[in-house]
Scaffold this motif. Structure first.
Motif, mmCIF file in Angstrom:
data_model
loop_
_atom_site.group_PDB
_atom_site.id
_atom_site.type_symbol
_atom_site.label_atom_id
_atom_site.label_comp_id
_atom_site.label_asym_id
_atom_site.label_seq_id
_atom_site.Cartn_x
_atom_site.Cartn_y
_atom_site.Cartn_z
ATOM 1 N N GLN B 73 0.835 -1.374 -0.029
ATOM 2 C CA GLN B 73 -0.155 -0.224 -0.048
ATOM 3 C C GLN B 73 0.796 1.108 0.007
ATOM 4 O OE1 GLN B 73 -3.166 -0.531 2.846
ATOM 5 N NE2 GLN B 73 -3.518 1.828 2.857
ATOM 6 N N TYR B 74 0.579 2.207 -0.467
ATOM 7 C CA TYR B 74 1.077 3.647 -0.771
ATOM 8 C C TYR B 74 0.473 4.564 -0.297
ATOM 9 C CZ TYR B 74 3.794 0.570 -3.626
ATOM 10 O OH TYR B 74 4.452 -0.692 -4.165
ATOM 11 N N CYS B 75 0.958 5.516 0.411
ATOM 12 C CA CYS B 75 0.487 6.861 0.736
ATOM 13 C C CYS B 75 1.154 7.989 0.494
ATOM 14 C CB CYS B 75 0.167 6.706 2.535
ATOM 15 S SG CYS B 75 -0.418 8.327 3.173
ATOM 16 N N VAL B 76 0.807 8.855 -0.138
ATOM 17 C CA VAL B 76 1.565 10.105 -0.526
ATOM 18 C C VAL B 76 0.927 11.286 -0.278
ATOM 19 C CG1 VAL B 76 2.632 11.507 -2.720
ATOM 20 C CG2 VAL B 76 2.382 9.040 -2.835
ATOM 21 N N ARG B 77 1.654 12.090 0.734
ATOM 22 C CA ARG B 77 1.243 13.365 1.318
ATOM 23 C C ARG B 77 1.911 14.380 0.458
ATOM 24 N NH1 ARG B 77 1.356 11.068 7.265
ATOM 25 N NH2 ARG B 77 -0.532 9.875 7.195
ATOM 26 N N ILE B 78 1.423 15.255 -0.208
ATOM 27 C CA ILE B 78 1.679 16.481 -0.776
ATOM 28 C C ILE B 78 1.062 17.918 -0.231
ATOM 29 C CG2 ILE B 78 1.987 17.605 -3.323
ATOM 30 C CD1 ILE B 78 0.744 14.931 -4.451
ATOM 31 N N HIS B 79 2.288 18.593 0.230
ATOM 32 C CA HIS B 79 1.869 19.803 1.070
ATOM 33 C C HIS B 79 3.145 20.580 0.796
ATOM 34 C CE1 HIS B 79 5.237 18.608 3.844
ATOM 35 N NE2 HIS B 79 4.684 17.318 3.342
ATOM 36 N N SER B 80 2.681 22.098 0.987
ATOM 37 C CA SER B 80 3.299 23.024 0.966
ATOM 38 C C SER B 80 3.233 23.970 2.110
ATOM 39 C CB SER B 80 3.019 23.919 -0.370
ATOM 40 O OG SER B 80 4.143 24.959 -0.470
ATOM 41 N N SER B 90 -3.226 4.534 -1.984
ATOM 42 C CA SER B 90 -3.313 3.657 -3.132
ATOM 43 C C SER B 90 -2.809 2.186 -2.808
ATOM 44 C CB SER B 90 -2.879 4.298 -4.207
ATOM 45 O OG SER B 90 -2.605 3.250 -5.419
ATOM 46 N N ARG B 91 -3.554 1.145 -3.321
ATOM 47 C CA ARG B 91 -2.904 -0.100 -3.348
ATOM 48 C C ARG B 91 -1.966 -0.288 -4.465
ATOM 49 N NH1 ARG B 91 -8.058 -1.547 -1.282
ATOM 50 N NH2 ARG B 91 -7.952 -2.173 0.880
ATOM 51 N N SER B 92 -1.857 0.447 -5.337
ATOM 52 C CA SER B 92 -1.082 0.248 -6.689
ATOM 53 C C SER B 92 -0.096 1.553 -6.248
ATOM 54 C CB SER B 92 -1.920 0.836 -7.623
ATOM 55 O OG SER B 92 -0.969 1.258 -8.841
ATOM 56 N N ALA B 93 0.945 1.265 -7.051
ATOM 57 C CA ALA B 93 2.405 1.958 -6.732
ATOM 58 C C ALA B 93 2.162 3.269 -7.657
ATOM 59 C CB ALA B 93 3.469 1.251 -7.380
ATOM 60 N N ASN B 94 1.101 3.219 -8.404
ATOM 61 C CA ASN B 94 0.977 4.296 -9.360
ATOM 62 C C ASN B 94 0.040 5.420 -8.636
ATOM 63 O OD1 ASN B 94 2.130 2.987 -11.197
ATOM 64 N ND2 ASN B 94 0.273 2.219 -12.512
ATOM 65 N N ILE B 95 0.545 6.919 -8.458
ATOM 66 C CA ILE B 95 0.039 7.668 -7.524
ATOM 67 C C ILE B 95 -0.556 8.602 -8.724
ATOM 68 C CG2 ILE B 95 0.277 9.260 -6.085
ATOM 69 C CD1 ILE B 95 0.863 6.452 -5.308
ATOM 70 N N THR B 96 -2.059 8.529 -8.711
ATOM 71 C CA THR B 96 -2.710 9.609 -9.383
ATOM 72 C C THR B 96 -3.396 10.679 -8.541
ATOM 73 O OG1 THR B 96 -3.274 7.771 -10.859
ATOM 74 C CG2 THR B 96 -4.702 9.923 -10.952
ATOM 75 N N ILE B 97 -2.762 12.057 -8.690
ATOM 76 C CA ILE B 97 -3.146 13.066 -7.893
ATOM 77 C C ILE B 97 -4.438 13.807 -8.375
ATOM 78 C CG2 ILE B 97 -2.214 15.273 -6.959
ATOM 79 C CD1 ILE B 97 0.585 14.233 -7.830
ATOM 80 N N ASP B 122 4.688 -2.384 4.165
ATOM 81 C CA ASP B 122 5.132 -3.510 3.514
ATOM 82 C C ASP B 122 4.268 -5.000 3.860
ATOM 83 O OD1 ASP B 122 5.745 -4.034 6.326
ATOM 84 O OD2 ASP B 122 7.865 -3.744 6.107
ATOM 85 N N LYS B 123 4.690 -6.014 3.842
ATOM 86 C CA LYS B 123 3.947 -7.360 3.895
ATOM 87 C C LYS B 123 3.533 -7.318 5.284
ATOM 88 C CE LYS B 123 5.747 -9.556 -0.242
ATOM 89 N NZ LYS B 123 6.747 -10.511 -0.507
ATOM 90 N N SER B 124 4.327 -6.927 6.221
ATOM 91 C CA SER B 124 4.184 -7.178 7.765
ATOM 92 C C SER B 124 3.334 -6.150 8.157
ATOM 93 C CB SER B 124 5.622 -7.231 8.307
ATOM 94 O OG SER B 124 6.139 -5.903 8.283
ATOM 95 N N GLY B 125 2.783 -5.184 7.340
ATOM 96 C CA GLY B 125 2.054 -4.289 7.695
ATOM 97 C C GLY B 125 2.517 -3.022 8.195
#
Lengths: 647, 534
Positions: B73-80, B90-97, B122-125
């Motif tokens: 799983q992926y989490c992207v935080r975009i900030h300024s 996202s569960r996918s590595a592809n990040i759509t903003i 990762d796999k272990s959570g």
């Protein structure tokens, strides 16, 4: 009462009998259809071997590409007919396997048959029921001709399925004969037509016109003129409104997308196919009419003997069986004739050669080519196969040969028959192969065969970035994905691919010194390759072959010393023959690098000379006997300039 | 009743499937709790395309990317500094903003840093937080549109050649014109005046419809009956200088790049828009020189172009010393009111640089001259050695010395086909850094001191788009507005017989054309397989 009861029981018996006859007929038709399509499947699988279409190597310009994933799918959603094209592109990939290809084509033919049959039935044209096979027969013609019209036939199938859906959903409205109920039913049918039309046009593009036309025919036959007008108007307006105004496609495309005009099918290249197709359709119609007349006559005869037949129900069943057998026999005769007439054997053979050459199935190449394939591309494949099976120097003159067919450079811009570019790659002319395959991709699209070769070339050239792009594209295909994924992983672990034998071998023979011209005379190309790597066996054998084909026995003798590089104790028969000719004609001794001539070769040249001299050195007179005895030798080729004659 | 029951059942099935799909593919919940609870990776994550450490315009479409780290799983935080943080899970590595929130965040933080915090489960959570990726939002916007040519790498058979425009504020791409509208001919060298689309030229070559230049002016399209090569509009829009090139393509037997190009002859001419006539001047069409790649100074007083000595007499064979041909950068003054040309002066000579100087482009503010240099020849996109260089014209004007410097943004592969934005703060260029022969469009910020910051590839909605993209994107031209001309209409003009006749004063660059024949305009005069260039 008793009388009436007796009458009704009699009528019931007749009805029961008729129903029974209908049941028999339907069962008979079902059995006939099943046998027909089983035969169809076996014919397309085992006889026509349709996988060659997948490996058509540019001979079919419109063979579609297909990639897994949404981005590729989305491209097809942006225009009318796109979804039909997507389905066709997907199904086309199944041609990778012969049995699957036959299955797909048979399924399509069956669908055409069922839909056409249903349409004829709802129109009450049971007597024309045999016409349901017309679509299947046309498909068989396409297959026998090895033509690719899958996009069109797929969209036609979709249109016919929509037609059946429309007929099924409006069946009840036909029962309304008058009054407001009929009007309501008509409005419902009209609305349904419009809804289905809009959907169908989006899915199947121009094939929608067939749907509209057949709906109009059906409405006209039922004398529902308002509905017929709506169908005609719908056919004219929906492509314009939906295609031009909503999707923004140009008017020409709006009406022809997915149809032959839009597909630019290769009728131009194979005009004969169109003519044969036309003949076949005429033939079907003629045969059908004959059948119809036969049935009519049978019907009259049957009516005359009505009473007698009623009394002899068993013999009636026998007549039905007989008619069924006659019908089936005629159908099979028609189909057989069609398949036979339309079969394009030479094209099929060429496609088979390419198919096996592209898959590097060398014994199969030789089997498919036989000893009488004299086209340049076939010769090129045969030599490739002979080389890879280690028989080039021994057997090449058992096959037709031509000096110009040995190395086809692509300078003529004939980009068909991709296997010829494999020869360049195998030789070490990597840039030449790259140029040609890149141009093939431009012309024929991203076919997995091309992508695979371009990926390989870029890996050989250590152009890892581009190789990965080709490999990632290839990994989205249906049947080459494993190969691509294997190399993507391999590149990540070892970008040099230092343990890969094929890559290593190609790198070892690849031309290293750069020149500003890629198209050099073949001799120079082989010599340069050998100069850079004297162990480039293919370059050596092709050089020797070139000299033999050019009857340059002095050069064969002169280059013979290179054979030491390969450590072969034996040396090929044709080289021995060439050296014999040189030695006999010049009287000079030849140093054989420690090898000896096979005594049989000496004997053969003496016998050959003896026969030739016995005809007073008259070539025309001696050709027959010499061909019989020495047709597969270099002696024969050297004297007559052709080869491949039967021994 | 039975019917309603069936409908209800169908509805339930659809609902269940919908829920299942959402559960499988829908956005998962992101990590919760304080950041300190996460494992920490002492490195920045690898993302593709590389959108790190670069300067981006506030009006650019979201920089969607793929996280190249393994995880469930992926989490992207975009900030300024200001505005609402964007969190993408996202569960996918592809990040759509998300587009709207991206736009708002960027517009609120002009000149500030834009940070991407990337966390991977990762796999272990266990969540791992990588080092923050930082970009900078430029204070200046980029022009809203990019017009480019999209072709196949070979481009020899004139199949599927198209000029497209991309809205940089979104992912919308639309076709300006492609060769299907005129029977698979060739189209190239789209040229705009002052980064606007009300004056546009497209070069056309066609077997069926001859060669021409398509002039689009204020929405009206006209066909000029001659072939324009590389073209540059005078800033006034009153004339366009173009090159006439006798192009020959040839192929290398074993070099990395198979293709190569040589101009066996070339000169410059100019088209006067008002009077619809073509002229040239001896100074820009010398018999013993090859002139090409014209570019006007911002004030229109100088024409810059490239010039190399012509040392051969045969125009049908590749000279043996083809790899010794090197172009100088020269300029000539011009007075548009009197239509007079001044004296030629050398800006930078190949003898001094040791390389061939090509493709000069001057920023609209007149300050910077951006150009390519490569080992030899006239076609930088085929030369891996081609790099971008810059000259400060203001400094040169003050001290009289044209001092050039190689830009830091170059790669080992070819860089070429650059263009400036209307505010002189952005450049677009083509690069093969992702793998030759696949050319991609890159954008880079140029600050007030002329420093060109790390470039970024033109963002796509699908972050993995370039991974398997078999197209090449070349000649990216930045424009402030979309091309409004309709492709069908342009196609009709190309196919039409009506054209502005051009009586060209010299035929030297095309010696095989008989005098009096409009150069290259004849039907069947151009064929695929002859020469084509990316």
């Amino acid at each position: 009462m008793a009388g009436s009861h007796g009458k009704s029981s009699k009528g019931g018996a007749v009805a029961q009998e008729t129903a029974g006859a209908n049941l028999n007929r339907d069962r008979g038709a079902a059995i006939g259809t099943s046998i027909f399509f089983l035969a169809f499947y076996l014919c397309t699988w085992l006889y026509l071997d349709l996988q060659v279409i997948y490996y058509s190597a540019g001979m079919l310009t419109r063979f579609p590409v297909f990639f897994r994933g949404w981005p590729f799918f989305r491209e097809f959603t942006s225009y009318p007919g796109g979804l039909g094209g997507y389905v066709a592109a997907f199904l086309a990939q199944l041609f990778h396997y012969s049995w699957l290809a036959a299955g797909v084509v048979t399924a399509q033919a069956l669908l055409l048959c069922l839909c056409t049959g249903y349409f004829l039935k709802t129109l009450g044209l049971r007597r024309l029921y045999f016409l349901r096979f017309a679509g299947a027969i046309v498909l068989l013609v396409f297959c026998s001709q090895y033509m690719y019209h899958f996009a069109m036939t797929t969209t036609v199938c979709i249109a016919l399925v929509f037609l059946c859906l429309y007929l099924k959903l409006t069946a009840s409205s036909d029962e309304q004969v008058s009054g407001p109920a009929r009007r309501r039913a008509e409005v419902r049918a009209g609305a349904l037509f419009l809804v289905l039309s809009v959907i169908l046009y989006y899915v199947a593009g121009g094939a929608f016109l067939l749907f509209a036309a057949l709906c109009a025919v059906r409405a006209a036959r039922r004398r529902r003129w308002g509905m017929a007008t709506l169908c005609v108007l719908g056919g004219a307006l929906i492509p314009y409104v939906e295609g031009v105004l909503i999707f923004g496609v140009c008017p020409e495309k709006a009406f022809t997308e997915s149809l032959p005009g839009s597909c630019k099918m290769d009728f131009g290249v194979h005009r004969g196919a169109g003519v044969i197709g036309g003949c076949v359709v005429l033939f079907i119609v003629a045969a059908g009419l004959g059948l119809y007349r036969l049935k009519l006559a049978g019907g009259k005869a049957a009516r005359g003997k009505k009473t007698a037949r009623r009394k002899q129900s068993k013999s009636h069943g026998g007549a039905v069986e007989l008619r069924w057998i006659v019908d089936s026999a005629m159908l099979f005769a028609v189909v057989g004739m069609v398949a036979l007439l339309s079969y394009n054997g030479p094209r099929g053979r060429l496609l088979k050669i390419h198919c096996y050459a592209c898959r590097r199935m060398w014994p199969e190449v030789l089997k498919a080519a036989g000893h009488d394939s004299s086209g340049y591309f076939a010769i090129n494949a045969v030599n490739q196969a002979l080389y890879h099976t280690g028989r080039l120097g021994d057997e090449m003159f058992a096959y037709p040969q031509h000096p110009d067919a040995l190395l086809l450079s692509g300078q003529d811009q004939v980009l068909l028959h991709w296997h010829k570019f494999d020869t360049q790659l195998d030789l070490g002319l990597v840039n030449m192969a790259q140029k040609n395959f890149t141009e093939c991709m431009e012309v024929y699209g991203e076919h997995p065969l091309i992508l695979k070769r371009l990926a390989l070339i870029n890996m050989v050239k250590r152009n890892i970035g581009a190789a990965k792009i080709y490999l990632r594209a290839l990994s989205k295909t249906l049947f080459e994905a494993d190969w691509a994924r294997y190399y993507l992983v391999a590149l990540d672990t070892d970008p040099e691919l230092s343990t890969d034998r094929r890559i290593g071998q190609l790198r070892s023979v690849a031309l290293k010194k750069d020149h500003s011209t890629i198209f050099v005379p073949a001799e120079l190309a082989y010599l340069t390759l050998l100069e850079e790597n004297s162990k480039n066996r293919m370059a050596f054998e092709y050089l020797m072959t070139l000299y033999m084909l050019g009857k340059q026995v002095d050069k064969v003798t002169g280059s013979f010393k290179r054979i030491s590089e390969f450590g072969d104790k034996e040396f090929p028969r044709h080289y021995q023959e060439a050296i014999c000719i040189y030695a006999y004609s010049t009287g000079k001794p030849v140093y054989l690098e420690g090898r000896t001539l096979d005594p049989r070769v000496r004997k053969e040249i003496e016998e050959f000379s003896g026969i030739f001299n016995s005809f007073g050195k008259n070539k025309q007179a001696a050709v027959g006997p010499l061909a019989r005895e020495f047709g597969g030798t270099y002696f024969f080729y050297h004297l007559f300039g052709f080869s491949g004659v039967e021994k | 009743m039975k019917r309603y029951y069936r409908c209800f059942l169908a509805f339930l099935v659809v609902l269940a499937v919908g829920v299942l799909i959402y559960r499988t593919y829908g956005s998962p919940a992101g990590p919760s709790g304080a950041t300190r609870q996460f494992g920490s990776a002492s490195r920045a994550p690898e993302i593709r395309p590389d959108y790190s450490g670069t300067v981006i315009p506030a009006n650019i479409a979201p920089l969607n990317f793929a996280v190249m780290e393994e995880g469930l799983q992926y989490c992207v935080r975009i900030h300024s500094l200001k505005g609402e943080q964007i969190e993408v899970n996202s569960r996918s590595a592809n990040i759509t903003i998300p587009c709207g929130r991206w736009r708002r965040l960027l517009e609120a933080n002009l000149g500030q840093q834009l940070k991407f915090d990337i966390l991977v489960k990762d796999k272990s959570g266990q969540w791992t937080r990588y080092e923050t990726i930082t970009n900078t939002i430029a204070a200046e916007a980029i022009d809203d549109y990019l017009v480019y040519r999209r072709i196949h790498p070979a481009c020899s058979a004139w199949k599927r050649i198209g000029v497209y425009q991309r809205n940089l504020t979104s992912f919308d791409e639309s076709l300006v014109l492609d060769n299907r509208y005129f029977s698979d001919g060739c189209l190239n060298c789209h040229t705009f005046c002052n980064n606007k689309t009300d004056k546009m030229l497209i070069g056309i070559r066609s077997v069926d419809y001859g060669s021409s230049a398509l002039l689009v002016e204020n929405g009206k399209a006209k066909k000029i009956g001659t072939k324009f090569g590389y073209t540059a509009w005078h800033p006034s829009g009153r004339l366009a200088v173009y090159s006439i090139n006798q192009v020959n393509q040839f192929f290398h037997s074993s070099a990395g790049e198979v293709r190569d190009v040589i101009d066996l002859n070339s000169l410059l001419a100019y088209y006067l828009d008002g009077s619809e006539e073509v002229k040239t001047s001896p100074a820009i069409s010398k018999k013993d020189r090859l002139e090409t790649y014209p570019a006007w100074s911002a004030d229109g007083r100088y024409l810059y172009f490239c010039s190399a000595p012509l040392t051969w007499s045969r125009y049908d064979i590749i000279p043996a010393d083809y790899n010794q041909i090197k172009y100088d950068l020269v300029r000539i003054s011009y007075d548009i009111d009197s239509d007079t040309w001044g004296e030629l002066e050398t800006v930078l000579s190949a003898a001094d640089t040791g390389q061939s100087i090509l493709l000069p482009r001057i920023s609209p503010d007149g300050r910077w001259l951006l150009f390519c240099m490569c080992d030899y020849g006239c076609f930088p996109v085929y030369r891996a050695s081609s790099d971008l260089y810059m000259i400060d014209l203001k400094t040169a004007g003050q001290n009289g010395r044209y001092e050039y410097r190689r830009l830091d943004i170059n790669s080992d592969e070819s860089e070429s086909w650059h263009s400036w934005s209307s505010n002189s703060r952005w450049i677009a260029f083509s690069s093969k850094r992702g793998g030759d022969p696949f050319t991609r469009s890159y954008l880079a910020y140029v600050d007030g001191q002329g420093k060109v910051h790390k470039p970024f590839v033109l963002p796509q909605k699908d972050p993995t788009y370039y991974d398997s993209c078999l197209w090449t994107y070349s000649v990216p031209e930045l424009v402030v507005e979309p091309v409004r001309a309709v492709k069908e209409k342009l196609g009709r003009v190309v196919r039409g017989t009506e054209q502005i006749p051009v009586d060209f004063p010299v035929t030297r660059a095309t010696p095989q054309v008989p005098p009096g024949t409009p150069s290259g305009a004849g039907r069947g005069g151009e064929k695929p397989w002859q020469t084509e260039r990316e």
